[in-house]
Design an enzyme around this catalytic site. Structure first.
Site, PDB file in Angstrom:
ATOM      1  N   CYS A  45     -89.454  25.928 -23.307  1.00 27.01           N
ATOM      2  CA  CYS A  45     -89.043  26.588 -22.063  1.00 27.01           C
ATOM      3  C   CYS A  45     -90.291  26.858 -21.237  1.00 27.01           C
ATOM      4  O   CYS A  45     -91.411  26.638 -21.673  1.00 27.01           O
ATOM      5  CB  CYS A  45     -88.367  27.906 -22.383  1.00 27.01           C
ATOM      6  SG  CYS A  45     -86.999  27.738 -23.533  1.00 27.01           S
ATOM      7  N   ARG A  75     -90.314  21.457 -18.294  1.00 25.30           N
ATOM      8  CA  ARG A  75     -90.412  21.974 -19.675  1.00 25.30           C
ATOM      9  C   ARG A  75     -89.027  22.264 -20.250  1.00 25.30           C
ATOM     10  O   ARG A  75     -88.856  22.487 -21.433  1.00 25.30           O
ATOM     11  CB  ARG A  75     -91.257  23.241 -19.708  1.00 25.30           C
ATOM     12  CG  ARG A  75     -92.702  23.059 -19.290  1.00 25.30           C
ATOM     13  CD  ARG A  75     -93.411  24.393 -19.181  1.00 25.30           C
ATOM     14  NE  ARG A  75     -93.500  25.033 -20.471  1.00 25.30           N
ATOM     15  CZ  ARG A  75     -94.524  24.846 -21.320  1.00 25.30           C
ATOM     16  NH1 ARG A  75     -95.497  24.019 -21.000  1.00 25.30           N
ATOM     17  NH2 ARG A  75     -94.549  25.442 -22.488  1.00 25.30           N
ATOM     18  N   TRP A  89     -84.854  25.382 -22.187  1.00 23.58           N
ATOM     19  CA  TRP A  89     -84.373  24.226 -22.964  1.00 23.58           C
ATOM     20  C   TRP A  89     -83.720  24.855 -24.180  1.00 23.58           C
ATOM     21  O   TRP A  89     -84.400  25.449 -25.030  1.00 23.58           O
ATOM     22  CB  TRP A  89     -85.531  23.321 -23.373  1.00 23.58           C
ATOM     23  CG  TRP A  89     -85.086  22.095 -24.100  1.00 23.58           C
ATOM     24  CD1 TRP A  89     -84.406  21.032 -23.597  1.00 23.58           C
ATOM     25  CD2 TRP A  89     -85.272  21.816 -25.492  1.00 23.58           C
ATOM     26  NE1 TRP A  89     -84.186  20.101 -24.573  1.00 23.58           N
ATOM     27  CE2 TRP A  89     -84.689  20.550 -25.751  1.00 23.58           C
ATOM     28  CE3 TRP A  89     -85.882  22.480 -26.550  1.00 23.58           C
ATOM     29  CZ2 TRP A  89     -84.687  19.951 -27.005  1.00 23.58           C
ATOM     30  CZ3 TRP A  89     -85.884  21.887 -27.808  1.00 23.58           C
ATOM     31  CH2 TRP A  89     -85.290  20.646 -28.019  1.00 23.58           C
ATOM     32  N   ASN A 104     -90.642  32.013 -24.547  1.00 25.16           N
ATOM     33  CA  ASN A 104     -90.717  30.587 -24.892  1.00 25.16           C
ATOM     34  C   ASN A 104     -91.096  30.522 -26.364  1.00 25.16           C
ATOM     35  O   ASN A 104     -92.108  31.069 -26.768  1.00 25.16           O
ATOM     36  CB  ASN A 104     -91.759  29.870 -24.042  1.00 25.16           C
ATOM     37  CG  ASN A 104     -91.949  28.421 -24.520  1.00 25.16           C
ATOM     38  OD1 ASN A 104     -91.012  27.810 -25.050  1.00 25.16           O
ATOM     39  ND2 ASN A 104     -93.151  27.892 -24.376  1.00 25.16           N
ATOM     40  N   GLY A 105     -90.255  29.863 -27.173  1.00 28.02           N
ATOM     41  CA  GLY A 105     -90.554  29.737 -28.599  1.00 28.02           C
ATOM     42  C   GLY A 105     -89.287  29.981 -29.414  1.00 28.02           C
ATOM     43  O   GLY A 105     -88.178  29.914 -28.896  1.00 28.02           O
ATOM     44  N   GLU A 147     -92.823   1.806 -28.773  1.00 30.02           N
ATOM     45  CA  GLU A 147     -92.928   2.632 -27.565  1.00 30.02           C
ATOM     46  C   GLU A 147     -92.045   2.075 -26.457  1.00 30.02           C
ATOM     47  O   GLU A 147     -91.386   2.829 -25.734  1.00 30.02           O
ATOM     48  CB  GLU A 147     -94.382   2.715 -27.103  1.00 30.02           C
ATOM     49  CG  GLU A 147     -94.599   3.372 -25.750  1.00 30.02           C
ATOM     50  CD  GLU A 147     -94.088   4.808 -25.659  1.00 30.02           C
ATOM     51  OE1 GLU A 147     -93.690   5.377 -26.696  1.00 30.02           O
ATOM     52  OE2 GLU A 147     -94.063   5.349 -24.546  1.00 30.02           O
ATOM     53  N   LYS A 191     -89.098   4.280 -24.493  1.00 33.63           N
ATOM     54  CA  LYS A 191     -89.046   4.426 -23.029  1.00 33.63           C
ATOM     55  C   LYS A 191     -87.651   4.070 -22.520  1.00 33.63           C
ATOM     56  O   LYS A 191     -87.052   4.784 -21.729  1.00 33.63           O
ATOM     57  CB  LYS A 191     -90.099   3.527 -22.361  1.00 33.63           C
ATOM     58  CG  LYS A 191     -91.499   4.032 -22.507  1.00 33.63           C
ATOM     59  CD  LYS A 191     -91.859   5.201 -21.625  1.00 33.63           C
ATOM     60  CE  LYS A 191     -91.869   6.566 -22.134  1.00 33.63           C
ATOM     61  NZ  LYS A 191     -92.325   6.965 -23.388  1.00 33.63           N
ATOM     62  N   GLU A 208     -84.980   6.765 -23.701  1.00 39.40           N
ATOM     63  CA  GLU A 208     -85.034   8.165 -23.247  1.00 39.40           C
ATOM     64  C   GLU A 208     -84.800   8.308 -21.748  1.00 39.40           C
ATOM     65  O   GLU A 208     -84.451   9.403 -21.307  1.00 39.40           O
ATOM     66  CB  GLU A 208     -86.327   8.851 -23.668  1.00 39.40           C
ATOM     67  CG  GLU A 208     -87.592   8.329 -23.060  1.00 39.40           C
ATOM     68  CD  GLU A 208     -88.802   9.154 -23.509  1.00 39.40           C
ATOM     69  OE1 GLU A 208     -88.665  10.349 -23.816  1.00 39.40           O
ATOM     70  OE2 GLU A 208     -89.887   8.592 -23.550  1.00 39.40           O
ATOM     71  N   HIS A 247     -83.812 -10.237 -42.401  1.00 36.22           N
ATOM     72  CA  HIS A 247     -83.405  -9.520 -43.627  1.00 36.22           C
ATOM     73  C   HIS A 247     -82.224  -8.604 -43.370  1.00 36.22           C
ATOM     74  O   HIS A 247     -82.095  -7.559 -44.004  1.00 36.22           O
ATOM     75  CB  HIS A 247     -84.601  -8.752 -44.193  1.00 36.22           C
ATOM     76  CG  HIS A 247     -85.732  -9.646 -44.598  1.00 36.22           C
ATOM     77  ND1 HIS A 247     -85.697 -10.440 -45.721  1.00 36.22           N
ATOM     78  CD2 HIS A 247     -86.893  -9.939 -43.966  1.00 36.22           C
ATOM     79  CE1 HIS A 247     -86.808 -11.148 -45.792  1.00 36.22           C
ATOM     80  NE2 HIS A 247     -87.550 -10.874 -44.740  1.00 36.22           N
ATOM     81  N   LYS A 285     -90.233  18.233 -21.934  1.00 41.28           N
ATOM     82  CA  LYS A 285     -91.539  17.574 -21.880  1.00 41.28           C
ATOM     83  C   LYS A 285     -92.346  17.792 -23.153  1.00 41.28           C
ATOM     84  O   LYS A 285     -93.053  16.911 -23.603  1.00 41.28           O
ATOM     85  CB  LYS A 285     -92.345  18.084 -20.678  1.00 41.28           C
ATOM     86  CG  LYS A 285     -93.716  17.432 -20.522  1.00 41.28           C
ATOM     87  CD  LYS A 285     -93.607  15.933 -20.345  1.00 41.28           C
ATOM     88  CE  LYS A 285     -94.959  15.250 -20.288  1.00 41.28           C
ATOM     89  NZ  LYS A 285     -94.843  13.778 -20.356  1.00 41.28           N
TER      90      LYS A 285
HETATM   91  C1  AGP Z   1     -92.319  10.528 -24.903  1.00 36.25           C
HETATM   92  O1  AGP Z   1     -91.899   9.847 -23.726  1.00 36.25           O
HETATM   93  C2  AGP Z   1     -91.430  11.684 -25.229  1.00 36.25           C
HETATM   94  N1  AGP Z   1     -91.344  12.589 -24.141  1.00 36.25           N
HETATM   95  C3  AGP Z   1     -91.778  12.331 -26.541  1.00 36.25           C
HETATM   96  O2  AGP Z   1     -91.555  11.377 -27.548  1.00 36.25           O
HETATM   97  C4  AGP Z   1     -93.229  12.842 -26.684  1.00 36.25           C
HETATM   98  O3  AGP Z   1     -94.109  11.746 -26.782  1.00 36.25           O
HETATM   99  C5  AGP Z   1     -93.324  13.642 -27.985  1.00 36.25           C
HETATM  100  O4  AGP Z   1     -92.433  14.739 -27.892  1.00 36.25           O
HETATM  101  C6  AGP Z   1     -94.741  14.147 -28.277  1.00 36.25           C
HETATM  102  O5  AGP Z   1     -95.147  14.994 -27.241  1.00 36.25           O
HETATM  103  P1  AGP Z   1     -96.720  15.408 -27.174  1.00 36.25           P
HETATM  104  O6  AGP Z   1     -97.483  14.131 -26.934  1.00 36.25           O
HETATM  105  O7  AGP Z   1     -96.809  16.381 -26.045  1.00 36.25           O
HETATM  106  O8  AGP Z   1     -97.078  16.013 -28.505  1.00 36.25           O
END
Ligand code: AGP
Length: 605
Positions: free
Chosen positions: A2, A27, A75, A101-102, A478, A482, A485, A501, A600
């Site tokens: 958050c 966030r 969040w 936040n937490g 990766e 992308k 997500e 396999h 994020k």
């Molecule tokens: C990547 O596009 C995602 N938002 C997510 O996988 C991110 O890489 C992951 O949560 C790690 O975040 P960080 O690099 O801030 O630790």
């Protein structure tokens, strides 16, 4: 994760809070709210959904008067995203309001205790236990009540708390969640990160775990957990406001994709001196290291998978890449001869922090590669190498990933040189190859129309495969993330040699397969895999170096990229996949900067 903000000073607080929350919306954006102290009461306004809903409900803050307040963008962790679960939360007597936040890990036992004592809960959140604890401990001393309440909490928390009896005072508390204080003249601020502060002040105090602080318009006092005053360094925020804005792009993600050549160059430049890789502050004796363990989450982990190949190849030290959420519970074989490399854009990812602490507890030294200055991981590390990507706002990382790769490449070269495992001629050649990356990335970025056209062709498919071998497979991981997500298409990355396999059973007529063919040591083999999937009706988009004439006869579509050194090509090879995901998501009308269900930085387990 958050976002929290707060303000106390002479200005109308609500507009400042709303502006700060709009900068923190990446966030978390399930719900939002503000609380402002005024005339012996606390006015609270909160909504489900985006900050825009809160701005509309409060007429951009005009309907919530007062000069001291706190705000929150959520969040959801405990309790669905609803108005009553939105923060701020108020005490039953209306004297206090809190934003958090937490995660409070012992919230259930606290809730039971407080309920037994007659406190009424209005939400399902863990956070609400905090404000009832403060009320329970309050006997006229705001600071004492905050200290006693905080002492009861277990878990992670960055808190902002206001009180009607002391309307121009805010207390903030930090434990394992970021909290930064912004210093003004006759006014002071707090926020979860600097992007919410930089429009108002460049002078910041980064609280450390276990510390709390009192903010009034006239000043800030930081204390340790026993209440003793602590002197803190005042840091200068160097990010410019434009860096945290869209800069004319339709989405932050596109801006950040386009910024990559600059970001990679900014990450390399300060670390090349007189033809040598220079990593300031790195006094690790690599001769004593017999294993390198890379840990991270999500894209950072995939950067680690790609960087692992390069470090092993150049340093000749065994390198393992492990998911942090797995490593933290895996009872790993670690000792003081293990070097842990921790990758994180935000520096606040809970699983990564936990894995790092566990490895350090077992004797490993930790090298952190992070983007956010002063973040938790940066503070916990034995050594820190920052990526100089600038603020990354889009939830889907792009420049964070490629600058992490860049630092891993720098580390590999540094290690090979320190260990005497590279000839000077090869060392110089590879440094030139590294310096060429920004230009090669720019050439790919200039290929816009071709990638947009491919996105129109592929965007309707319900699923995609991304295949490759070795470093190409790491990039496929990766590339698939992308796509998943931001476009919500089910994309699976697969080691190309493994398809036969079992998984090849899923290849049907017209199935899109993105084949990565830049690792020239294995390109021929991947081309065989293209033939295999083509034979089963797949539609293949291949990514290959310019000049690979063979592949064009195999694939249905091609994206050629400039030839870069196989050890570093992942940083270039990922760029067309970032853009493909972006344009597919755009075709599908997705919320590219704030994809559903995501945040994020995931600061909860
Ligand atoms: C990547 O596009 C995602 N938002 C997510 O996988 C991110 O890489 C992951 O949560 C790690 O975040 P960080 O690099 O801030 O630790």
């Amino acid at each position: 994760m958050c976002g929290i903000v707060g303000y106390t000073g002479a200005q109308h607080a609500a507009p400042v809070l709303l502006d700060g929350l709009s900068k923190l919306e990446y966030r978390g954006y399930d719900s939002a709210g503000i609380a402002v102290a005024q005339d012996g009461a606390i006015a609270i306004s909160k909504v489900t959904g985006r900050i825009a809903n809160l701005q509309e409900k409060t007429d951009n803050g005009r309907l919530v008067p007062g000069t001291t307040g706190i705000g929150h963008t959520r969040w959801a962790t405990h309790g669905a995203p609803t108005d009553f679960n939105a923060h701020p939360h108020a005490s039953n007597d209306g004297k206090f309001a809190v934003v958090h936040n937490g995660i409070i890990e012992n919230y259930l036992e606290l809730r039971q205790e407080l309920t037994r004592k007659g406190y009424r809960f209005e939400s399902e959140t863990d956070t609400e236990t905090i404000v009832h604890l403060v009320e329970m401990y309050y006997q006229g001393d705001f600071q004492r009540a905050v200290m006693k309440a905080s002492a009861r909490l277990r878990g992670s928390y960055a808190l902002g708390i206001i009180c009607t009896d002391e309307p121009d005072r805010i207390f903030v508390v930090r434990e394992a969640s970021p909290l930064i204080i912004g210093l003004g003249i006759g006014e002071n601020y707090f926020a979860s990160d600097v992007t919410a502060l930089v429009a108002y002040t460049r002078n910041a105090i980064y609280l450390d775990d276990g510390e709390f602080a009192e903010l009034t318009p006239d000043g800030v006092q930081v204390f340790d957990c026993t209440g003793h005053p602590v002197e803190k360094k005042i840091n200068r925020i160097t990010w410019d406001i434009q860096a945290a804005e869209k800069g004319g792009y339709e989405h932050f993600m596109l801006k950040e994709i386009m910024e990559q050549p600059r970001a990679v160059k900014a990450t390399i430049a300060p670390r090349l001196k007189n033809g040598e890789v220079s990593l300031d502050g790195m006094d690790i004796d690599l001769r004593r290291v017999n294993k390198i363990l890379i840990t991270a989450c999500g894209s950072a982990y995939y950067a680690g998978c790609a960087g692992k190949c390069t470090i092993e190849r150049l340093c000749r030290i065994p390198v393992q890449a492990e998911l942090a959420s797995e490593l933290r519970y895996a009872d790993p074989l670690i000792d003081d001869k293990t070097l842990l490399i921790v990758l994180s854009q935000s520096g606040e990812t809970a699983d990564t922090i936990a894995a790092m602490k566990e490895c350090q507890r077992q004797g490993a030294k930790a090298l952190a590669i992070v983007n956010v200055v002063g973040s938790t991981i940066a503070k916990l590390a034995d050594y820190t190498l920052y990526t100089w990507a600038g603020p990354e706002i889009a939830v889907a990382t792009t420049k964070g990933y490629t600058t992490q790769l860049t630092v891993l490449y720098l580390f590999a070269l540094y290690g090979a040189r320190k260990l005497g495992r590279i000839e000077m001629e090869e060392y110089a050649r590879l440094i030139s190859a590294l310096k060429a990356l920004p230009k090669q990335m720019q050439q790919v970025l200039d290929m816009n129309p071709a990638i947009e056209k491919l996105a129109k062709k592929y965007h309707k498919h319900p699923s995609m495969f991304f295949i490759g071998r070795n470093t190409d497979y790491a990039v496929a991981l990766e590339g698939a993330l992308k796509m998943k997500e931001i476009s919500y298409i089910h994309a699976e990355s697969y080691a190309a040699g493994e398809l036969k396999h079992g998984t090849i059973a899923l290849i049907h007529e017209g199935q899109p397969v993105i084949a990565l063919c830049c690792n020239e040591a294995v390109t021929e083999k991947t081309m065989s895999n293209i033939i295999e999937v083509k034979a089963r009706g797949a539609e293949v988009l291949a990514i290959a170096f310019r000049g690979n004439a063979k592949i064009v006869s195999l694939a249905d579509d091609m994206i050629y990229i400039p030839k870069s050194d196989p050890l570093f090509c992942a940083a270039v090879e990922i760029v067309p996949l970032q853009k493909l995901a972006y344009y597919v998501a755009k075709e599908n009308g997705c919320d590219i900067d704030k994809p559903k269900n995501l945040a994020k930085s995931v600061t909860v387990e």
